[in-house]
Design a protein around this motif. Structure first.
Motif, PDB file in Angstrom:
ATOM      1  N   ALA A  59      28.882  35.014  15.297  1.00  0.00           N
ATOM      2  CA  ALA A  59      30.259  35.051  15.778  1.00  0.00           C
ATOM      3  C   ALA A  59      31.053  36.226  15.229  1.00  0.00           C
ATOM      4  CB  ALA A  59      30.965  33.749  15.401  1.00  0.00           C
ATOM      5  N   GLN A  60      30.578  36.824  14.157  1.00  0.00           N
ATOM      6  CA  GLN A  60      31.325  37.904  13.522  1.00  0.00           C
ATOM      7  C   GLN A  60      31.601  39.040  14.499  1.00  0.00           C
ATOM      8  OE1 GLN A  60      32.381  37.433  10.373  1.00  0.00           O
ATOM      9  NE2 GLN A  60      33.646  39.258  10.613  1.00  0.00           N
ATOM     10  N   GLY A  61      32.856  39.439  14.587  1.00  0.00           N
ATOM     11  CA  GLY A  61      33.245  40.535  15.467  1.00  0.00           C
ATOM     12  C   GLY A  61      33.389  40.158  16.929  1.00  0.00           C
ATOM     13  N   ARG A  62      33.106  38.880  17.269  1.00  0.00           N
ATOM     14  CA  ARG A  62      33.177  38.447  18.668  1.00  0.00           C
ATOM     15  C   ARG A  62      34.551  37.890  18.989  1.00  0.00           C
ATOM     16  NH1 ARG A  62      28.044  36.869  20.718  1.00  0.00           N
ATOM     17  NH2 ARG A  62      29.171  36.200  22.596  1.00  0.00           N
ATOM     18  N   GLN A  63      34.948  38.057  20.249  1.00  0.00           N
ATOM     19  CA  GLN A  63      36.153  37.436  20.747  1.00  0.00           C
ATOM     20  C   GLN A  63      35.808  36.718  22.043  1.00  0.00           C
ATOM     21  OE1 GLN A  63      39.886  39.355  20.574  1.00  0.00           O
ATOM     22  NE2 GLN A  63      39.254  40.896  19.081  1.00  0.00           N
ATOM     23  N   ALA A  64      36.324  35.508  22.198  1.00  0.00           N
ATOM     24  CA  ALA A  64      36.007  34.738  23.396  1.00  0.00           C
ATOM     25  C   ALA A  64      37.046  33.644  23.589  1.00  0.00           C
ATOM     26  CB  ALA A  64      34.612  34.119  23.283  1.00  0.00           C
ATOM     27  N   LEU A  65      37.186  33.212  24.838  1.00  0.00           N
ATOM     28  CA  LEU A  65      38.014  32.066  25.183  1.00  0.00           C
ATOM     29  C   LEU A  65      37.144  31.086  25.960  1.00  0.00           C
ATOM     30  CD1 LEU A  65      41.322  33.775  26.368  1.00  0.00           C
ATOM     31  CD2 LEU A  65      41.068  32.290  24.378  1.00  0.00           C
ATOM     32  N   ALA A  66      37.220  29.811  25.616  1.00  0.00           N
ATOM     33  CA  ALA A  66      36.387  28.800  26.267  1.00  0.00           C
ATOM     34  C   ALA A  66      37.214  27.557  26.562  1.00  0.00           C
ATOM     35  CB  ALA A  66      35.203  28.434  25.367  1.00  0.00           C
ATOM     36  N   GLY A  67      36.839  26.847  27.610  1.00  0.00           N
ATOM     37  CA  GLY A  67      37.518  25.608  27.965  1.00  0.00           C
ATOM     38  C   GLY A  67      36.544  24.459  28.084  1.00  0.00           C
ATOM     39  N   PHE A  68      36.965  23.292  27.632  1.00  0.00           N
ATOM     40  CA  PHE A  68      36.169  22.074  27.729  1.00  0.00           C
ATOM     41  C   PHE A  68      37.050  20.972  28.293  1.00  0.00           C
ATOM     42  CE2 PHE A  68      34.164  24.676  24.569  1.00  0.00           C
ATOM     43  CZ  PHE A  68      32.808  24.479  24.766  1.00  0.00           C
ATOM     44  N   ASP A  69      36.610  20.378  29.394  1.00  0.00           N
ATOM     45  CA  ASP A  69      37.391  19.356  30.086  1.00  0.00           C
ATOM     46  C   ASP A  69      36.588  18.063  30.127  1.00  0.00           C
ATOM     47  OD1 ASP A  69      38.869  17.771  31.795  1.00  0.00           O
ATOM     48  OD2 ASP A  69      39.376  19.399  33.157  1.00  0.00           O
ATOM     49  N   PHE A  70      37.131  17.022  29.465  1.00  0.00           N
ATOM     50  CA  PHE A  70      36.457  15.727  29.392  1.00  0.00           C
ATOM     51  C   PHE A  70      37.073  14.704  30.344  1.00  0.00           C
ATOM     52  CE2 PHE A  70      35.930  17.942  25.393  1.00  0.00           C
ATOM     53  CZ  PHE A  70      34.606  17.719  25.053  1.00  0.00           C
ATOM     54  N   GLY A  71      37.940  15.146  31.206  1.00  0.00           N
ATOM     55  CA  GLY A  71      38.614  14.234  32.120  1.00  0.00           C
ATOM     56  C   GLY A  71      39.921  13.732  31.537  1.00  0.00           C
ATOM     57  N   SER A  72      39.837  12.869  30.551  1.00  0.00           N
ATOM     58  CA  SER A  72      41.045  12.338  29.912  1.00  0.00           C
ATOM     59  C   SER A  72      41.634  13.298  28.893  1.00  0.00           C
ATOM     60  CB  SER A  72      40.728  11.008  29.224  1.00  0.00           C
ATOM     61  OG  SER A  72      39.732  11.188  28.227  1.00  0.00           O
ATOM     62  N   ALA A  86      29.309  34.153  30.604  1.00  0.00           N
ATOM     63  CA  ALA A  86      30.154  34.113  29.414  1.00  0.00           C
ATOM     64  C   ALA A  86      30.035  32.768  28.713  1.00  0.00           C
ATOM     65  CB  ALA A  86      31.607  34.385  29.792  1.00  0.00           C
ATOM     66  N   ALA A  87      29.904  31.701  29.493  1.00  0.00           N
ATOM     67  CA  ALA A  87      29.725  30.373  28.904  1.00  0.00           C
ATOM     68  C   ALA A  87      28.421  30.299  28.120  1.00  0.00           C
ATOM     69  CB  ALA A  87      29.758  29.305  29.997  1.00  0.00           C
ATOM     70  N   GLU A  88      27.329  30.807  28.706  1.00  0.00           N
ATOM     71  CA  GLU A  88      26.042  30.800  28.004  1.00  0.00           C
ATOM     72  C   GLU A  88      26.115  31.618  26.717  1.00  0.00           C
ATOM     73  OE1 GLU A  88      22.310  30.571  30.704  1.00  0.00           O
ATOM     74  OE2 GLU A  88      23.711  31.943  31.700  1.00  0.00           O
ATOM     75  N   SER A  89      26.771  32.761  26.780  1.00  0.00           N
ATOM     76  CA  SER A  89      26.903  33.595  25.593  1.00  0.00           C
ATOM     77  C   SER A  89      27.694  32.869  24.508  1.00  0.00           C
ATOM     78  CB  SER A  89      27.595  34.911  25.960  1.00  0.00           C
ATOM     79  OG  SER A  89      27.807  35.716  24.818  1.00  0.00           O
ATOM     80  N   PHE A  90      28.754  32.162  24.899  1.00  0.00           N
ATOM     81  CA  PHE A  90      29.570  31.424  23.935  1.00  0.00           C
ATOM     82  C   PHE A  90      28.770  30.296  23.301  1.00  0.00           C
ATOM     83  CE2 PHE A  90      32.707  28.112  22.866  1.00  0.00           C
ATOM     84  CZ  PHE A  90      33.537  28.834  22.019  1.00  0.00           C
ATOM     85  N   LEU A  91      28.030  29.543  24.101  1.00  0.00           N
ATOM     86  CA  LEU A  91      27.261  28.415  23.576  1.00  0.00           C
ATOM     87  C   LEU A  91      26.162  28.863  22.620  1.00  0.00           C
ATOM     88  CD1 LEU A  91      26.931  26.169  26.753  1.00  0.00           C
ATOM     89  CD2 LEU A  91      28.615  26.012  24.916  1.00  0.00           C
TER      90      LEU A  91
END
Length: 218
Positions: A131-144, A204-209
């Protein structure tokens, strides 16, 4: 005339600081109630939804104890519970328990995982050198519930939101999204099987995970 608040029940008659802490938050379910409130205020039933093994009467008792201990506040008019500053200060305790749990056998990820539990887990299991030096934005939606994660130079910040406004959003329940974060099955395969839904930039999602690993961090 307002009745004075009851003193928290003394479980351990010791001067040890750890014993003092356990007198306040050491009852069964107490820290898990705190976990469910860590990112956002909630009503009683929403807290209970994140703790499927608890009865309404036991949860009521724990909420009362945590309120007396100064860990949570209850807005009776709105019916909303929120953590106090002291309650929010328990996040490092929950994170330390997660780190310790990685070092002992018996963890079963097929059992229920709440959204808040997964979000805290991800903060613990971010691989620092990846993660060092990385920048990212991610979203997780569980419904509620929904969350945004912001990674800035190796530091992860998680916020509860109404609707994620980020390059990609992953949707599912706590267990299916935990499989996406930590499991060996690639994200596109989970999507094709209907276990996870995704919107936006899948690469981008795969890279974040790839920045997370369910193992002790050195």
């Amino acid at each position: 005339m307002t009745k004075p608040a009851k003193e928290p029940r003394i479980r351990y008659d010791e001067g040890c600081l750890a014993a003092h802490a356990l007198n306040l938050i050491g009852d069964r379910w107490a820290l898990l109630v705190v976990r469910e409130l860590m990112f956002a205020p909630k009503r009683f039933q929403m807290i209970r939804a994140g703790l499927p093994g608890i009865t309404a009467s036991v949860l009521t008792g724990r909420m009362t104890q945590l309120s007396q201990a100064g860990v949570i506040d209850h807005d009776e008019r709105l019916g909303i519970y929120t953590l106090t500053e002291a309650g929010r200060g328990l996040l490092p305790v929950l994170e330390a328990l997660c780190r310790w749990a990685l070092t002992v056998p018996g963890h079963d990820p097929s059992r229920f995982i709440s959204p808040s539990a997964l979000m805290i887990s991800m903060g613990v299991n971010l691989v620092a050198d990846r993660a060092q030096g990385r920048q990212a934005l991610a979203g997780f939606d569980f419904g509620s519930e929904a969350f945004e994660m912001r990674l800035t130079d190796g530091r992860l910040q998680t916020s509860s939101v109404g609707r994620p406004d980020v390059p990609f959003v992953l949707r599912g329940n706590g267990n299916t999204l935990a499989a996406a974060v930590y499991g060996a099955t690639p994200l596109p395969a989970l999507i094709s099987k209907g276990m996870v839904d995704a919107e936006g930039d899948i690469a981008a999602a795969e890279s974040f995970l790839s920045l997370f690993r369910l193992a002790p961090q050195t």
